[in-house]
Design an enzyme around this catalytic site. Structure first.
Site, PDB file in Angstrom:
ATOM      1  N   HIS A 140       0.770  -1.247   0.000  1.00 14.92           N
ATOM      2  CA  HIS A 140       0.000   0.000   0.000  1.00 14.92           C
ATOM      3  C   HIS A 140       0.802   1.299   0.000  1.00 14.92           C
ATOM      4  O   HIS A 140       0.189   2.365   0.027  1.00 14.92           O
ATOM      5  CB  HIS A 140      -0.942   0.020   1.209  1.00 14.92           C
ATOM      6  CG  HIS A 140      -1.930  -1.088   1.208  1.00 14.92           C
ATOM      7  ND1 HIS A 140      -2.955  -1.177   0.285  1.00 14.92           N
ATOM      8  CD2 HIS A 140      -2.038  -2.182   1.998  1.00 14.92           C
ATOM      9  CE1 HIS A 140      -3.654  -2.269   0.525  1.00 14.92           C
ATOM     10  NE2 HIS A 140      -3.120  -2.897   1.555  1.00 14.92           N
ATOM     11  N   HIS A 173      -2.568  -3.107   8.362  1.00  9.79           N
ATOM     12  CA  HIS A 173      -3.733  -3.445   7.534  1.00  9.79           C
ATOM     13  C   HIS A 173      -4.373  -2.155   7.029  1.00  9.79           C
ATOM     14  O   HIS A 173      -4.654  -1.252   7.814  1.00  9.79           O
ATOM     15  CB  HIS A 173      -4.748  -4.241   8.365  1.00  9.79           C
ATOM     16  CG  HIS A 173      -6.076  -4.411   7.697  1.00  9.79           C
ATOM     17  ND1 HIS A 173      -6.271  -5.253   6.618  1.00  9.79           N
ATOM     18  CD2 HIS A 173      -7.280  -3.835   7.940  1.00  9.79           C
ATOM     19  CE1 HIS A 173      -7.545  -5.180   6.241  1.00  9.79           C
ATOM     20  NE2 HIS A 173      -8.166  -4.328   7.024  1.00  9.79           N
TER      21      HIS A 173
END
EC number: 3.1.27.-
Length: 148
Positions: free
Chosen positions: A37, A138
């Site tokens: 990410h 996450h």
């Protein structure tokens, strides 16, 4: 007998000092989060960017339906896990106090096997992450904040 054990004990103790310490499991999860990410300074944020990033980050076996890349400073992202740039949000999640530049890559459909085709959406949003031991591990979602 003590003379024989002393040198062996010394070698054992010195050997312990030379043994590399393995990174904690949390560090691996944080590194995985960054791999999936994080892209500090993207070169273009178009469909080609998504195609290349998804391929280079190995997110195309099978083609991942959607992935968000966060741009900017890693320390600002880590600060979401603290009160400096984050606050509690739904359970164990944290929401950023500041917006981040992001690129959302969405699979355009077709085969789930490479080559994967992606469409890019670039925006500035607050983001929601899950944290463990002060590190983001996450990516949950992003929101467009209302403009006043």
């Amino acid at each position: 007998m003590v003379m024989v054990l002393s040198p062996l004990l010394l070698v054992f103790i010195l050997g312990l000092g030379l043994t590399p310490v393995a990174p904690a499991q949390d560090d691996y999860r944080y590194i995985h989060f960054l791999t999936q990410h994080y892209d500090a300074k993207p070169k273009g944020r178009n469909d080609e960017y998504c195609f290349n990033m998804m391929k280079n980050r190995r997110l195309t076996r099978p083609c991942k339906d959607r992935n968000t890349f966060i741009h900017g400073n890693k320390n600002d992202i880590k600060a979401i896990c603290e009160d400096r740039n984050g606050q509690p949000y739904r359970g164990d999640l944290r929401i950023s106090k500041s917006e981040f530049q992001i690129t959302i890559c969405k699979h355009k459909g077709g085969s789930s096997r490479p080559p994967c085709r992606y469409g890019a959406t670039e925006d500035s949003r607050v983001i929601v992450v899950g944290c463990e031991n002060g590190l983001p591990v996450h990516f949950d979602e992003s929101f467009i904040t209302p403009r006043h």
